[in-house]
Design a protein around this motif. Structure first.
Motif, PDB file in Angstrom:
ATOM      1  N   GLU A 167      54.244  49.776  31.722  1.00 29.31           N
ATOM      2  CA  GLU A 167      53.632  49.021  30.625  1.00 29.31           C
ATOM      3  C   GLU A 167      52.151  49.383  30.553  1.00 29.31           C
ATOM      4  N   LEU A 168      51.676  49.627  29.349  1.00 24.30           N
ATOM      5  CA  LEU A 168      50.282  49.927  29.100  1.00 24.30           C
ATOM      6  C   LEU A 168      49.786  48.926  28.063  1.00 24.30           C
ATOM      7  N   THR A 169      48.825  48.070  28.445  1.00 26.91           N
ATOM      8  CA  THR A 169      48.370  46.975  27.588  1.00 26.91           C
ATOM      9  C   THR A 169      46.898  47.159  27.241  1.00 26.91           C
ATOM     10  N   TYR A 170      46.615  47.101  25.940  1.00 30.59           N
ATOM     11  CA  TYR A 170      45.252  47.238  25.428  1.00 30.59           C
ATOM     12  C   TYR A 170      44.809  45.905  24.839  1.00 30.59           C
ATOM     13  N   VAL A 171      43.656  45.405  25.273  1.00 29.99           N
ATOM     14  CA  VAL A 171      43.156  44.115  24.795  1.00 29.99           C
ATOM     15  C   VAL A 171      42.412  44.314  23.476  1.00 29.99           C
ATOM     16  N   LEU A 172      42.959  43.690  22.425  1.00 28.97           N
ATOM     17  CA  LEU A 172      42.369  43.763  21.085  1.00 28.97           C
ATOM     18  C   LEU A 172      41.349  42.654  20.844  1.00 28.97           C
ATOM     19  N   ALA A 173      41.633  41.451  21.345  1.00 27.70           N
ATOM     20  CA  ALA A 173      40.756  40.297  21.155  1.00 27.70           C
ATOM     21  C   ALA A 173      40.984  39.314  22.285  1.00 27.70           C
ATOM     22  N   GLY A 174      39.920  38.672  22.742  1.00 21.17           N
ATOM     23  CA  GLY A 174      40.034  37.671  23.797  1.00 21.17           C
ATOM     24  C   GLY A 174      39.919  38.271  25.184  1.00 21.17           C
ATOM     25  N   ARG A 175      40.337  37.464  26.169  1.00 23.03           N
ATOM     26  CA  ARG A 175      40.316  37.877  27.569  1.00 23.03           C
ATOM     27  C   ARG A 175      41.648  37.519  28.199  1.00 23.03           C
ATOM     28  N   ALA A 176      42.131  38.399  29.066  1.00 25.11           N
ATOM     29  CA  ALA A 176      43.418  38.192  29.732  1.00 25.11           C
ATOM     30  C   ALA A 176      43.224  38.128  31.238  1.00 25.11           C
ATOM     31  N   ARG A 177      43.747  37.095  31.862  1.00 26.90           N
ATOM     32  CA  ARG A 177      43.763  36.987  33.322  1.00 26.90           C
ATOM     33  C   ARG A 177      45.087  37.591  33.794  1.00 26.90           C
ATOM     34  N   TRP A 178      45.020  38.554  34.696  1.00 27.06           N
ATOM     35  CA  TRP A 178      46.186  39.303  35.165  1.00 27.06           C
ATOM     36  C   TRP A 178      46.420  39.112  36.661  1.00 27.06           C
ATOM     37  N   THR A 179      47.694  39.195  37.041  1.00 21.24           N
ATOM     38  CA  THR A 179      48.095  39.393  38.433  1.00 21.24           C
ATOM     39  C   THR A 179      49.195  40.443  38.422  1.00 21.24           C
ATOM     40  N   ILE A 180      49.047  41.446  39.280  1.00 19.20           N
ATOM     41  CA  ILE A 180      50.051  42.507  39.424  1.00 19.20           C
ATOM     42  C   ILE A 180      50.396  42.595  40.905  1.00 19.20           C
ATOM     43  N   LEU A 181      51.690  42.557  41.202  1.00 17.04           N
ATOM     44  CA  LEU A 181      52.176  42.647  42.575  1.00 17.04           C
ATOM     45  C   LEU A 181      53.050  43.884  42.687  1.00 17.04           C
ATOM     46  N   VAL A 189      38.126  42.688  25.775  1.00 13.65           N
ATOM     47  CA  VAL A 189      38.284  43.552  24.612  1.00 13.65           C
ATOM     48  C   VAL A 189      37.927  44.994  24.960  1.00 13.65           C
ATOM     49  N   GLY A 190      38.824  45.907  24.612  1.00 17.66           N
ATOM     50  CA  GLY A 190      38.617  47.323  24.875  1.00 17.66           C
ATOM     51  C   GLY A 190      39.161  47.794  26.204  1.00 17.66           C
ATOM     52  N   ASP A 191      39.596  46.864  27.078  1.00 20.87           N
ATOM     53  CA  ASP A 191      40.156  47.252  28.376  1.00 20.87           C
ATOM     54  C   ASP A 191      41.618  47.646  28.234  1.00 20.87           C
ATOM     55  N   LEU A 192      42.028  48.561  29.091  1.00 22.16           N
ATOM     56  CA  LEU A 192      43.397  49.055  29.133  1.00 22.16           C
ATOM     57  C   LEU A 192      43.948  48.767  30.526  1.00 22.16           C
ATOM     58  N   VAL A 193      45.125  48.144  30.582  1.00 23.87           N
ATOM     59  CA  VAL A 193      45.752  47.769  31.852  1.00 23.87           C
ATOM     60  C   VAL A 193      47.076  48.516  31.975  1.00 23.87           C
ATOM     61  N   PHE A 194      47.295  49.160  33.115  1.00 26.77           N
ATOM     62  CA  PHE A 194      48.549  49.869  33.373  1.00 26.77           C
ATOM     63  C   PHE A 194      49.333  49.133  34.452  1.00 26.77           C
ATOM     64  N   VAL A 195      50.616  48.892  34.188  1.00 19.47           N
ATOM     65  CA  VAL A 195      51.509  48.276  35.171  1.00 19.47           C
ATOM     66  C   VAL A 195      52.640  49.268  35.447  1.00 19.47           C
ATOM     67  N   PRO A 196      52.752  49.777  36.675  1.00 17.88           N
ATOM     68  CA  PRO A 196      53.822  50.715  36.995  1.00 17.88           C
ATOM     69  C   PRO A 196      55.215  50.079  36.852  1.00 17.88           C
ATOM     70  N   GLN A 197      56.177  50.905  36.602  1.00 13.09           N
ATOM     71  CA  GLN A 197      57.573  50.460  36.499  1.00 13.09           C
ATOM     72  C   GLN A 197      57.967  49.682  37.753  1.00 13.09           C
ATOM     73  N   GLY A 198      58.608  48.525  37.541  1.00 11.29           N
ATOM     74  CA  GLY A 198      59.117  47.733  38.644  1.00 11.29           C
ATOM     75  C   GLY A 198      58.107  46.807  39.294  1.00 11.29           C
ATOM     76  N   PHE A 199      56.839  46.850  38.910  1.00 11.75           N
ATOM     77  CA  PHE A 199      55.847  45.961  39.505  1.00 11.75           C
ATOM     78  C   PHE A 199      55.912  44.594  38.835  1.00 11.75           C
ATOM     79  N   PHE A 200      55.887  43.552  39.636  1.00  9.28           N
ATOM     80  CA  PHE A 200      55.912  42.172  39.157  1.00  9.28           C
ATOM     81  C   PHE A 200      54.527  41.848  38.601  1.00  9.28           C
ATOM     82  N   HIS A 201      54.473  41.232  37.425  1.00  2.20           N
ATOM     83  CA  HIS A 201      53.179  40.964  36.817  1.00  2.20           C
ATOM     84  C   HIS A 201      53.247  39.837  35.800  1.00  2.20           C
ATOM     85  N   TYR A 202      52.078  39.373  35.446  1.00  2.86           N
ATOM     86  CA  TYR A 202      51.951  38.401  34.359  1.00  2.86           C
ATOM     87  C   TYR A 202      50.528  38.465  33.855  1.00  2.86           C
ATOM     88  N   PHE A 203      50.323  37.953  32.649  1.00  2.00           N
ATOM     89  CA  PHE A 203      48.969  37.734  32.170  1.00  2.00           C
ATOM     90  C   PHE A 203      48.956  36.480  31.323  1.00  2.00           C
TER      91      PHE A 203
END
Length: 176
Positions: free
Chosen positions: A64-78, A95-109
């Motif tokens: 998963e590749l997530t790009y923040v368009l507006a606001g702020r996201a609190r993330w945890t990736i395990l 805003v403007g940050d890109l977050v990568f989550v590898p396949q199979g990694f547990f995560h939320y935002f």
């Protein structure tokens, strides 16, 4: 006659969103954007309202590749633990940050803001539709017998009585 938009253009912003208690999700995948057939790709626009949470989950077949368009996201990736310890990261993306989550990694935002929605664009390397490639925490917990959960959490089984029992995907929820 072909549509005047052409086969390579999809009106993501005008597509009908799937509504949830904490926000909405709209996507382009091979089911509604035929040019993606066989391309192993999909993209989603997701909004989390104030208090909105993307259910903790993992994707068995995609990164998963997530790009923040507006606001702020609190993330945890395990992630996996090749050195004997789980690899956990917690951070806030803006805003403007890109977050990568590898396949199979547990995560939320979740929406880290107190007044504005969080808007993100999420790209997957799969054609599977959301939430068909998600295994969420609620379904995971409820797939196990309560006595096993009680043993794992080190609590009496009665402590789990208030947990919901469904295994359907939640996808987006909100703080109560």
């Amino acid at each position: 006659m072909t549509d005047s938009r052409g086969r390579f253009l999809f009106p993501l912003g005008a597509s009908e969103p799937n509504q949830f208690p904490g926000g909405w999700l709209r996507g382009a995948h091979d089911g509604n954007f035929p040019v993606l057939a066989g391309q192993n790709g999909s993209v989603y626009r997701l909004r989390l309202e104030v208090g909105g949470i993307r259910e903790p989950h993992w994707h068995p077949t995609a990164w998963e590749l997530t790009y923040v368009l507006a606001g702020r996201a609190r993330w945890t990736i395990l992630g996996t633990h090749p050195d004997g310890a789980y690899q956990r990261e917690e951070f806030t993306a803006a805003v403007g940050d890109l977050v990568f989550v590898p396949q199979g990694f547990f995560h939320y935002f979740e929406n880290a803001g107190i007044a504005d929605p969080l808007d993100v664009l999420v790209v997957f390397n799969t054609s599977t539709r959301e939430p068909s490639d998600d295994i969420g925490i609620l379904g995971s917990v409820n797939a196990l017998p309560r006595d096993v959960l009680a043993a794992v959490f080190g609590v009496p089984e009665s402590a789990l009585a208030g947990l919901p029992t469904g295994v359907e995907p939640v996808v987006i929820t909100r703080r109560r």
